[in-house]
Scaffold this motif. Structure first.
Motif, PDB file in Angstrom:
ATOM      1  N   PHE A   3       0.823  -1.212   0.000  1.00 36.78           N
ATOM      2  CA  PHE A   3       0.000   0.000   0.000  1.00 36.78           C
ATOM      3  C   PHE A   3       0.857   1.263   0.000  1.00 36.78           C
ATOM      4  O   PHE A   3       0.564   2.212  -0.718  1.00 36.78           O
ATOM      5  CB  PHE A   3      -0.954   0.004   1.195  1.00 36.78           C
ATOM      6  CG  PHE A   3      -1.938  -1.138   1.182  1.00 36.78           C
ATOM      7  CD1 PHE A   3      -2.662  -1.449   0.043  1.00 36.78           C
ATOM      8  CD2 PHE A   3      -2.133  -1.908   2.312  1.00 36.78           C
ATOM      9  CE1 PHE A   3      -3.555  -2.504   0.025  1.00 36.78           C
ATOM     10  CE2 PHE A   3      -3.035  -2.969   2.307  1.00 36.78           C
ATOM     11  CZ  PHE A   3      -3.745  -3.265   1.159  1.00 36.78           C
ATOM     12  N   LEU A  32      -4.653  -0.728  -8.997  1.00 37.80           N
ATOM     13  CA  LEU A  32      -5.003  -1.544  -7.836  1.00 37.80           C
ATOM     14  C   LEU A  32      -5.187  -3.006  -8.222  1.00 37.80           C
ATOM     15  O   LEU A  32      -4.673  -3.908  -7.555  1.00 37.80           O
ATOM     16  CB  LEU A  32      -6.269  -1.005  -7.165  1.00 37.80           C
ATOM     17  CG  LEU A  32      -6.177   0.419  -6.615  1.00 37.80           C
ATOM     18  CD1 LEU A  32      -7.471   0.809  -5.920  1.00 37.80           C
ATOM     19  CD2 LEU A  32      -4.989   0.597  -5.695  1.00 37.80           C
ATOM     20  N   ILE A  36      -2.459  -5.598  -6.478  1.00 40.70           N
ATOM     21  CA  ILE A  36      -2.937  -6.255  -5.264  1.00 40.70           C
ATOM     22  C   ILE A  36      -3.641  -7.532  -5.697  1.00 40.70           C
ATOM     23  O   ILE A  36      -4.714  -7.498  -6.299  1.00 40.70           O
ATOM     24  CB  ILE A  36      -3.850  -5.320  -4.446  1.00 40.70           C
ATOM     25  CG1 ILE A  36      -3.083  -4.028  -4.125  1.00 40.70           C
ATOM     26  CG2 ILE A  36      -4.314  -6.022  -3.168  1.00 40.70           C
ATOM     27  CD1 ILE A  36      -3.916  -2.939  -3.514  1.00 40.70           C
ATOM     28  N   TYR A  39      -7.408  -8.215  -5.307  1.00 39.01           N
ATOM     29  CA  TYR A  39      -8.370  -7.244  -5.842  1.00 39.01           C
ATOM     30  C   TYR A  39      -8.726  -7.717  -7.253  1.00 39.01           C
ATOM     31  O   TYR A  39      -7.995  -7.473  -8.198  1.00 39.01           O
ATOM     32  CB  TYR A  39      -7.766  -5.847  -5.901  1.00 39.01           C
ATOM     33  CG  TYR A  39      -7.648  -5.102  -4.583  1.00 39.01           C
ATOM     34  CD1 TYR A  39      -7.712  -5.758  -3.357  1.00 39.01           C
ATOM     35  CD2 TYR A  39      -7.449  -3.732  -4.567  1.00 39.01           C
ATOM     36  CE1 TYR A  39      -7.587  -5.064  -2.163  1.00 39.01           C
ATOM     37  CE2 TYR A  39      -7.328  -3.030  -3.383  1.00 39.01           C
ATOM     38  CZ  TYR A  39      -7.395  -3.697  -2.177  1.00 39.01           C
ATOM     39  OH  TYR A  39      -7.267  -3.006  -1.000  1.00 39.01           O
ATOM     40  N   SER A 126     -13.333  -9.547  -4.305  1.00 38.81           N
ATOM     41  CA  SER A 126     -12.210 -10.475  -4.246  1.00 38.81           C
ATOM     42  C   SER A 126     -12.713 -11.905  -4.390  1.00 38.81           C
ATOM     43  O   SER A 126     -13.760 -12.259  -3.838  1.00 38.81           O
ATOM     44  CB  SER A 126     -11.467 -10.334  -2.914  1.00 38.81           C
ATOM     45  OG  SER A 126     -10.393 -11.252  -2.871  1.00 38.81           O
ATOM     46  N   PHE A 132      -9.602  -8.870   3.224  1.00 40.76           N
ATOM     47  CA  PHE A 132      -9.440  -7.449   3.533  1.00 40.76           C
ATOM     48  C   PHE A 132      -9.122  -7.215   5.008  1.00 40.76           C
ATOM     49  O   PHE A 132      -9.757  -7.769   5.887  1.00 40.76           O
ATOM     50  CB  PHE A 132     -10.695  -6.676   3.135  1.00 40.76           C
ATOM     51  CG  PHE A 132     -11.072  -6.845   1.692  1.00 40.76           C
ATOM     52  CD1 PHE A 132     -10.244  -6.395   0.681  1.00 40.76           C
ATOM     53  CD2 PHE A 132     -12.259  -7.476   1.342  1.00 40.76           C
ATOM     54  CE1 PHE A 132     -10.583  -6.560  -0.651  1.00 40.76           C
ATOM     55  CE2 PHE A 132     -12.612  -7.645   0.012  1.00 40.76           C
ATOM     56  CZ  PHE A 132     -11.774  -7.184  -0.992  1.00 40.76           C
ATOM     57  N   THR A 133      -8.130  -6.344   5.236  1.00 37.90           N
ATOM     58  CA  THR A 133      -7.705  -5.994   6.594  1.00 37.90           C
ATOM     59  C   THR A 133      -7.942  -4.508   6.831  1.00 37.90           C
ATOM     60  O   THR A 133      -8.341  -3.770   5.921  1.00 37.90           O
ATOM     61  CB  THR A 133      -6.205  -6.289   6.782  1.00 37.90           C
ATOM     62  OG1 THR A 133      -5.463  -5.390   5.944  1.00 37.90           O
ATOM     63  CG2 THR A 133      -5.865  -7.736   6.424  1.00 37.90           C
ATOM     64  N   ASP A 136      -6.176  -2.427   4.307  1.00 36.15           N
ATOM     65  CA  ASP A 136      -6.907  -2.177   3.064  1.00 36.15           C
ATOM     66  C   ASP A 136      -7.832  -0.972   3.250  1.00 36.15           C
ATOM     67  O   ASP A 136      -7.904  -0.094   2.383  1.00 36.15           O
ATOM     68  CB  ASP A 136      -7.760  -3.391   2.669  1.00 36.15           C
ATOM     69  CG  ASP A 136      -6.934  -4.569   2.209  1.00 36.15           C
ATOM     70  OD1 ASP A 136      -6.567  -4.616   1.028  1.00 36.15           O
ATOM     71  OD2 ASP A 136      -6.663  -5.448   3.056  1.00 36.15           O
ATOM     72  N   GLU A 137      -8.555  -0.962   4.365  1.00 33.69           N
ATOM     73  CA  GLU A 137      -9.481   0.148   4.622  1.00 33.69           C
ATOM     74  C   GLU A 137      -8.763   1.487   4.637  1.00 33.69           C
ATOM     75  O   GLU A 137      -9.204   2.441   4.002  1.00 33.69           O
ATOM     76  CB  GLU A 137     -10.198  -0.041   5.963  1.00 33.69           C
ATOM     77  CG  GLU A 137     -11.411  -0.916   5.887  1.00 33.69           C
ATOM     78  CD  GLU A 137     -12.240  -0.811   7.154  1.00 33.69           C
ATOM     79  OE1 GLU A 137     -13.071   0.122   7.256  1.00 33.69           O
ATOM     80  OE2 GLU A 137     -12.054  -1.670   8.041  1.00 33.69           O
ATOM     81  N   LEU A 140      -7.551   2.416   1.121  1.00 28.25           N
ATOM     82  CA  LEU A 140      -8.643   2.805   0.232  1.00 28.25           C
ATOM     83  C   LEU A 140      -9.269   4.135   0.655  1.00 28.25           C
ATOM     84  O   LEU A 140      -9.742   4.894  -0.200  1.00 28.25           O
ATOM     85  CB  LEU A 140      -9.681   1.689   0.138  1.00 28.25           C
ATOM     86  CG  LEU A 140      -9.152   0.428  -0.549  1.00 28.25           C
ATOM     87  CD1 LEU A 140     -10.141  -0.720  -0.396  1.00 28.25           C
ATOM     88  CD2 LEU A 140      -8.817   0.682  -2.015  1.00 28.25           C
TER      89      LEU A 140
END
Length: 151
Positions: A3, A32, A36, A39, A126, A132-133, A136-137, A140
């Motif tokens: 990221f 993205l 990733i 994704y 996905s 997602f962790t 990720d939040e 994003l």
């Protein structure tokens, strides 16, 4: 972490004035999805004027029939109403889920705010269960904050 390495590229895309807004949004989607691994579908939905519906913007991934989503319907429609991030580790456990593909296992949707108003969102599907962790939040949210500057 991936990221952190993508943040400068996001800033470069957003500031690229020779491209239209849609071209820049598509470039973000491509970046993205390419970098990733989990994704698998990346796209933007935006509020359709004063209507209580979202319309599909630029995206990468499998084609979707869901080009218009009423507020409250599916994960994207729920985010349009709640104004909150929505992370779905297992889409099959969601009652109010719009299936785009049988391969999708998880989804994350983060709103885009312009002057405090929810104008759209980034939607990521996905094919990996529960990928997602919080990282990720946060990433994003960074993407959406920067996208907001060009809307």
């Amino acid at each position: 972490m991936i990221f952190e390495s993508l943040k400068p590229q996001i800033l470069q895309i957003v500031s690229s004035k020779e491209n239209t807004v849609d071209e820049r949004l598509l470039d973000i989607c491509k970046l993205l999805e390419k970098n990733i691994s989990y994704y698998n579908w990346v796209g933007f939905y935006f509020r359709n004027g004063n209507k209580e519906e979202l319309i599909l913007g630029p995206y990468v991934g499998a084609p979707t029939d869901h080009t218009v989503i009423p507020f409250g319907k599916g994960i994207c429609g729920q985010v349009a109403v709640s104004n909150k991030n929505f992370v779905v580790p297992d889409v099959s456990a969601q009652d109010n889920y719009i299936a785009c593909s049988i391969t999708v296992k998880a989804e994350i949707v983060i709103p885009v705010f312009v002057d405090g108003k929810n104008m759209g969102q980034i939607d990521i599907d996905s094919n990996t269960p529960n990928p997602f962790t919080e990282a990720d939040e946060r990433f994003l949210e960074f993407v959406c904050e920067n996208v907001a500057t060009i809307l």
